[in-house]
Design an enzyme around this catalytic site. Structure first.
Site, PDB file in Angstrom:
ATOM      1  N   GLY A  38     -45.037 -30.888 -14.966  1.00  0.00           N
ATOM      2  CA  GLY A  38     -45.191 -29.680 -15.763  1.00  0.00           C
ATOM      3  C   GLY A  38     -43.907 -28.961 -16.114  1.00  0.00           C
ATOM      4  O   GLY A  38     -43.803 -28.357 -17.174  1.00  0.00           O
ATOM      5  N   GLU A  89     -39.924 -24.630 -11.661  1.00  0.00           N
ATOM      6  CA  GLU A  89     -41.370 -24.834 -11.742  1.00  0.00           C
ATOM      7  C   GLU A  89     -41.896 -24.300 -13.074  1.00  0.00           C
ATOM      8  O   GLU A  89     -41.294 -23.401 -13.654  1.00  0.00           O
ATOM      9  CB  GLU A  89     -42.026 -24.116 -10.554  1.00  0.00           C
ATOM     10  N   ASP A  90     -43.022 -24.842 -13.525  1.00  0.00           N
ATOM     11  CA  ASP A  90     -43.597 -24.380 -14.781  1.00  0.00           C
ATOM     12  C   ASP A  90     -44.300 -23.034 -14.644  1.00  0.00           C
ATOM     13  O   ASP A  90     -44.104 -22.138 -15.454  1.00  0.00           O
ATOM     14  CB  ASP A  90     -44.538 -25.428 -15.397  1.00  0.00           C
ATOM     15  N   ASP A  99     -48.900 -19.749  -9.946  1.00  0.00           N
ATOM     16  CA  ASP A  99     -50.310 -19.409 -10.132  1.00  0.00           C
ATOM     17  C   ASP A  99     -50.836 -18.840  -8.808  1.00  0.00           C
ATOM     18  O   ASP A  99     -50.505 -17.720  -8.453  1.00  0.00           O
ATOM     19  CB  ASP A  99     -51.066 -20.665 -10.593  1.00  0.00           C
ATOM     20  N   LYS A 114     -48.348 -15.942 -13.109  1.00  0.00           N
ATOM     21  CA  LYS A 114     -49.702 -15.438 -13.322  1.00  0.00           C
ATOM     22  C   LYS A 114     -50.120 -14.676 -12.058  1.00  0.00           C
ATOM     23  O   LYS A 114     -50.894 -15.170 -11.243  1.00  0.00           O
ATOM     24  CB  LYS A 114     -50.645 -16.604 -13.601  1.00  0.00           C
ATOM     25  N   PHE A 140     -56.159 -19.821 -19.275  1.00  0.00           N
ATOM     26  CA  PHE A 140     -55.696 -21.195 -19.065  1.00  0.00           C
ATOM     27  C   PHE A 140     -54.667 -21.514 -20.138  1.00  0.00           C
ATOM     28  O   PHE A 140     -55.001 -21.584 -21.311  1.00  0.00           O
ATOM     29  CB  PHE A 140     -56.856 -22.186 -19.102  1.00  0.00           C
ATOM     30  N   VAL A 141     -53.398 -21.660 -19.725  1.00  0.00           N
ATOM     31  CA  VAL A 141     -52.315 -21.873 -20.677  1.00  0.00           C
ATOM     32  C   VAL A 141     -51.830 -23.322 -20.642  1.00  0.00           C
ATOM     33  O   VAL A 141     -51.813 -23.964 -19.589  1.00  0.00           O
ATOM     34  CB  VAL A 141     -51.138 -20.907 -20.440  1.00  0.00           C
ATOM     35  N   ASP A 198     -50.134 -28.674 -18.906  1.00  0.00           N
ATOM     36  CA  ASP A 198     -51.188 -29.530 -19.432  1.00  0.00           C
ATOM     37  C   ASP A 198     -52.561 -29.124 -18.954  1.00  0.00           C
ATOM     38  O   ASP A 198     -52.716 -28.317 -18.051  1.00  0.00           O
ATOM     39  CB  ASP A 198     -50.948 -30.976 -18.987  1.00  0.00           C
ATOM     40  N   ARG A 222     -49.068 -31.142 -23.270  1.00  0.00           N
ATOM     41  CA  ARG A 222     -47.710 -30.908 -22.751  1.00  0.00           C
ATOM     42  C   ARG A 222     -46.678 -30.790 -23.870  1.00  0.00           C
ATOM     43  O   ARG A 222     -45.691 -30.084 -23.735  1.00  0.00           O
ATOM     44  CB  ARG A 222     -47.287 -32.046 -21.818  1.00  0.00           C
TER      45      ARG A 222
END
Length: 182
Positions: A47, A102-103, A106, A134, A155-156, A162, A168
């Site tokens: 990610g 990191e992407d 969460d 988030k 949900f992004v 992804d 992606r």
């Protein structure tokens, strides 16, 4: 945007231009914070790969790369809380400045467990750079040191993020229609 995926997107949350501007700012912060030192940037695959590649080329330091593949999600949309190391670092990190890239932060389970594990390897410093945060979904206490954007509990996808290995390659961060993943 990829026209084949347009019907799955409810809206663009962050444009590629907004993301690029913020990535440059984060790179400048890292460059300032580690001035005169080297840093190991650890990309969390898959990610974070787009964010990682855009970020590292703008950090004006002696930068080294390494990668990890970790998971706490499987094929679902909710974290199990259990960290699985699929690919570990290829080098020791003792006495090194390490930035985990990191992407998204969460629930925080993955990063908290990953950070705890890496701290046992005695790095000189250990920080987290995350494109997205988030906070409304946080289950454990953890914060990023360098954060691109706080996002709502949607949900992004896109820019490396992804759903079921799709989306992606979108250049923007987009909100996925709930009907696609529910």
């Amino acid at each position: 945007m990829n026209s084949a995926l347009n019907n799955d997107i409810s809206k663009v949350l962050l444009s590629g231009e907004e993301i690029e501007k913020r990535v440059k700012e984060i790179a400048a912060e890292i460059t300032r914070d580690y001035s005169g030192e080297s840093v190991l940037m650890v990309g969390i695959l898959r990610g974070a790969v787009v964010f990682f590649s855009e970020l590292v080329k703008r950090v004006d330091l002696d930068v080294r790369f390494d990668f990890m593949v970790v998971s706490s999600y499987g094929a679902g949309t909710d974290s199990s809380g259990e960290l699985r190391i699929i690919k570990d670092l290829s080098q020791p990190i003792e006495n090194m400045n390490v930035v985990i890239v990191e992407d998204i932060i969460d629930t925080g389970y993955t990063l908290k467990n990953l950070k705890r594990m890496l701290e046992t390897r005695n790095p000189k410093s250990l920080k987290i750079a995350a494109l997205l945060d988030k906070p409304s979904r946080r289950k454990v206490e953890i914060e990023g040191d360098y954060v691109g954007f706080k996002v709502p509990n949607e949900f992004v996808v896109g820019y490396g993020l992804d759903y079921n290995e799709k989306y992606r390659n979108l250049p923007d961060i987009c909100i996925l229609k709930p009907g696609v993943y529910s």
